[in-house]
Design a protein around this motif. Structure first.
Motif, mmCIF file in Angstrom:
data_model
loop_
_atom_site.group_PDB
_atom_site.id
_atom_site.type_symbol
_atom_site.label_atom_id
_atom_site.label_comp_id
_atom_site.label_asym_id
_atom_site.label_seq_id
_atom_site.Cartn_x
_atom_site.Cartn_y
_atom_site.Cartn_z
ATOM 1 N N ILE A 95 -16.014 19.686 51.159
ATOM 2 C CA ILE A 95 -16.233 21.138 51.160
ATOM 3 C C ILE A 95 -15.348 21.859 52.180
ATOM 4 O O ILE A 95 -15.040 23.024 51.996
ATOM 5 C CB ILE A 95 -17.728 21.473 51.395
ATOM 6 C CG1 ILE A 95 -18.254 20.757 52.634
ATOM 7 C CG2 ILE A 95 -18.551 21.121 50.161
ATOM 8 C CD1 ILE A 95 -19.632 21.202 53.043
ATOM 9 N N ILE A 98 -13.680 30.616 50.458
ATOM 10 C CA ILE A 98 -14.035 29.338 49.846
ATOM 11 C C ILE A 98 -13.482 29.371 48.425
ATOM 12 O O ILE A 98 -13.890 30.208 47.622
ATOM 13 C CB ILE A 98 -15.570 29.152 49.831
ATOM 14 C CG1 ILE A 98 -16.116 29.152 51.267
ATOM 15 C CG2 ILE A 98 -15.953 27.863 49.097
ATOM 16 C CD1 ILE A 98 -17.613 29.377 51.373
ATOM 17 N N HIS A 130 -21.007 19.573 45.013
ATOM 18 C CA HIS A 130 -21.233 21.000 44.739
ATOM 19 C C HIS A 130 -21.000 21.272 43.252
ATOM 20 O O HIS A 130 -21.843 21.821 42.562
ATOM 21 C CB HIS A 130 -20.301 21.862 45.592
ATOM 22 C CG HIS A 130 -20.144 23.250 45.048
ATOM 23 N ND1 HIS A 130 -21.156 24.186 45.091
ATOM 24 C CD2 HIS A 130 -19.103 23.845 44.382
ATOM 25 C CE1 HIS A 130 -20.741 25.292 44.497
ATOM 26 N NE2 HIS A 130 -19.509 25.114 44.054
ATOM 27 N N GLU A 179 -22.885 32.996 53.880
ATOM 28 C CA GLU A 179 -22.212 32.099 52.934
ATOM 29 C C GLU A 179 -21.583 30.888 53.614
ATOM 30 O O GLU A 179 -21.675 29.762 53.129
ATOM 31 C CB GLU A 179 -21.137 32.880 52.163
ATOM 32 C CG GLU A 179 -20.510 32.057 51.065
ATOM 33 C CD GLU A 179 -19.420 32.801 50.321
ATOM 34 O OE1 GLU A 179 -18.370 33.103 50.932
ATOM 35 O OE2 GLU A 179 -19.609 33.071 49.132
ATOM 36 N N TRP A 210 -22.822 27.160 52.676
ATOM 37 C CA TRP A 210 -21.764 26.326 52.107
ATOM 38 C C TRP A 210 -21.603 25.035 52.911
ATOM 39 O O TRP A 210 -21.661 23.936 52.371
ATOM 40 C CB TRP A 210 -20.438 27.103 52.050
ATOM 41 C CG TRP A 210 -19.282 26.274 51.559
ATOM 42 C CD1 TRP A 210 -18.195 25.852 52.278
ATOM 43 C CD2 TRP A 210 -19.110 25.752 50.241
ATOM 44 N NE1 TRP A 210 -17.362 25.107 51.499
ATOM 45 C CE2 TRP A 210 -17.895 25.023 50.233
ATOM 46 C CE3 TRP A 210 -19.860 25.819 49.058
ATOM 47 C CZ2 TRP A 210 -17.401 24.364 49.098
ATOM 48 C CZ3 TRP A 210 -19.379 25.161 47.923
ATOM 49 C CH2 TRP A 210 -18.166 24.443 47.958
ATOM 50 N N LEU A 250 -23.281 27.658 46.743
ATOM 51 C CA LEU A 250 -22.849 29.050 46.595
ATOM 52 C C LEU A 250 -23.882 29.694 45.684
ATOM 53 O O LEU A 250 -24.463 29.011 44.832
ATOM 54 C CB LEU A 250 -21.459 29.120 45.956
ATOM 55 C CG LEU A 250 -20.285 28.564 46.776
ATOM 56 C CD1 LEU A 250 -18.999 28.596 45.959
ATOM 57 C CD2 LEU A 250 -20.096 29.350 48.078
#
Ligand code: P53
Length: 475
Positions: A33, A48, A139, A187, A191, A197
């Motif tokens: 990530i 992101i 994710h 966020e 994250w 998200l």
């Protein structure tokens, strides 16, 4: 300082894999990530991106190239006199997608080499299992930690590395700064802590409670398992403690501070006590949140309480309900807002410098849990000036010195059981919050700027000799 620290006190330095290693796609590593976060700037958020987009500046892809230079860096750590070095294992090196059965041998080998090199130099590794390095695929395919499947993936990963390194690593931590996501509104934190998200219309707060609870369950299972793998293991949690003071002695301000702090203590309350606190259950009930937990998971929480509380401390905050003081509204207490504390100064990034807040935190947390504490991050992010190969970072020495003095009082006057101190960013690294290189924390300078240019040469700052002497005098 009033007293020397105990002889077995752990003096060290801290970093995280994604902020130092680079080599983002070397030797079978998957995308994490952190690899899809672009460089921001002071006051400008990182972006992101959906996968790695060619042409964008991703500062963690190279970082300070520790992956290839760790021997040279460890030689400097040894010269500095460190007893311990805190870093993380990058999950995506071991399980590139996160959901494989078999680990990536080349990734495992890298950490064998790294830990061997540390131990040969008399430095014990202190290891975080998840420091913002969740495989990106978890994710994409599962939506991050709100999905309970990630509990099993994390436990499998932890079992793999704890088994492999059981003779090389004794001190472990599960999730870095697990409580930074607390209100679900930022966020960057949802994250990096949970690989989540949000879509429009989703309830961020509810999903963040579910993800956080899933991580706490995963952590407890790993603590239980780790103690079976090696009963000598010391397995802790890792919290970001930013004490939030009442701005005034108005009772409403005090209540606001208690509620804001509870929201952050929620995580260590479960880590340390093994049960969900009543204030959280009442809140979920009031909001109509459906937070899922099975009987087995409830049992795991009870059986997997942590051995110590690891935490970061950089700054304090303040809240008020007074209408005449302006600040940023928050969701934790009706009418409360975060305001500046007029009694303390702040760094160039607005982080309020408060050494006494460290002593306060050590007292409050020790009284709350009666467990050993470990300060695994503390430091001063600042712009440094390199002149004739030297950095005169008196402001950093001043910050660290004042915090160590308060730590000394907590140990010797207040009787807090403190295992050690590993200042953050012992070597310059990529800032987490802004992705900058030039928000520097190190005692070792790394020649690289925000655009990614520089020779990567390492130089000792003035703080290097200062810390070296401090460690020597306390041993
Ligand atoms: P950077 C906020 C509050 C306290 C600690 O942060 C925080 C944050 C995140 O902005 O993060 C921790 O690099 C984190 C490290 C990070 C360090 O503090 O934004 O565990 O990964 O680098 C300093 O200045």
């Amino acid at each position: 300082m009033a007293n020397k620290f105990p002889k077995d006190f752990l003096w060290g330095g801290a970093a995280a894999a994604h902020q130092i290693e680079g080599a983002w796609n070397a030797d079978g590593k998957g995308i994490s990530i952190a690899d899809v976060m672009t460089a921001g700037a002071n006051g400008i958020a990182r972006e992101i991106t959906k996968g790695v987009i060619p042409g964008k500046n991703y500062p963690n892809h190279e970082a300070i190239d520790f992956y290839h230079r760790y021997k040279e860096d460890i030689a400097l750590f040894k010269e500095l006199g460190l007893n311990v070095f805190r870093t993380s294992i990058n999950w995506a090196r071991i399980f590139p997608n996160g959901d494989e059965e078999e680990p990536n041998e080349a990734g495992l080998q890298f950490y064998d080499n790294l830990f061997d090199e540390l131990l040969r130099n008399g430095i014990e590794p202190v290891i975080t299992l998840s420091h913002f390095e969740i495989p990106y695929h978890l994710h994409e395919a599962y939506g991050g930690f709100k999905n309970k499947k990630l509990i099993d993936f994390f436990v499998h990963y932890a079992e793999t590395v704890m088994t492999r390194y059981q003779k090389k690593v004794k001190y472990w931590m599960t999730f870095n700064e697990i409580n930074n996501q607390a209100d679900g509104q930022h966020e960057l934190h949802t994250w990096t802590n949970s690989a989540m998200l949000f879509q429009a219309g989703e309830n961020k707060e509810e999903l963040t409670f579910q993800a956080g609870l899933n991580e706490l369950i995963a952590s407890a299972k790993v603590v239980r398992l780790g103690h079976k793998i090696n009963p000598e293991f010391q397995i802790g949690c890792m919290m970001a403690y930013v004490p939030v003071y009442p701005y005034s002695c108005n009772p409403e301000d005090l209540m606001a501070s208690v509620k804001v702090m509870d929201r952050r203590f929620f995580y260590s309350d479960i880590h340390a006590r093994g049960v969900i606190p009543t204030y959280a259950k009442k809140y979920w009930e009031e909001k109509g949140y459906q937070i899922e937990i099975t009987e087995d998971e409830t049992q795991a929480l009870k059986e997997g309480t942590v051995d110590y509380i690891g935490f970061s401390y950089y700054m304090s905050g303040a809240v008020t309900t007074l209408p005449e003081i302006s600040g940023e509204n928050i969701t934790d207490f009706p009418g409360a807002k975060v305001v500046r504390n007029p009694y303390v100064q702040a760094s160039d990034w607005g982080w309020q410098i408060d050494p006494v807040g460290l002593r306060y935190t050590l007292n409050v947390v020790y009284e709350r849990y009666n467990l050993p504490l470990f300060i695994v991050e503390n430091g001063f992010g600042a712009y440094d000036r390199l002149e004739d190969g030297q950095v005169h970072d008196t402001y950093r020495i001043d910050y660290l010195q004042k915090h160590i003095e308060q730590m000394n009082l907590a140990v010797h006057v207040d009787g807090v059981d403190l295992l050690g101190y590993t200042p953050w960013g012992i070597i310059d690294l990529v800032s987490f919050g802004s992705g900058e290189m030039e928000k520097r924390y190190g005692m070792i300078y790394v020649d690289k700027d925000n655009e990614g240019k520089g020779s990567l040469v390492r130089l000792k700052k003035d703080s290097f000799a200062w810390y070296q002497k401090l460690i020597q005098e306390n041993q």
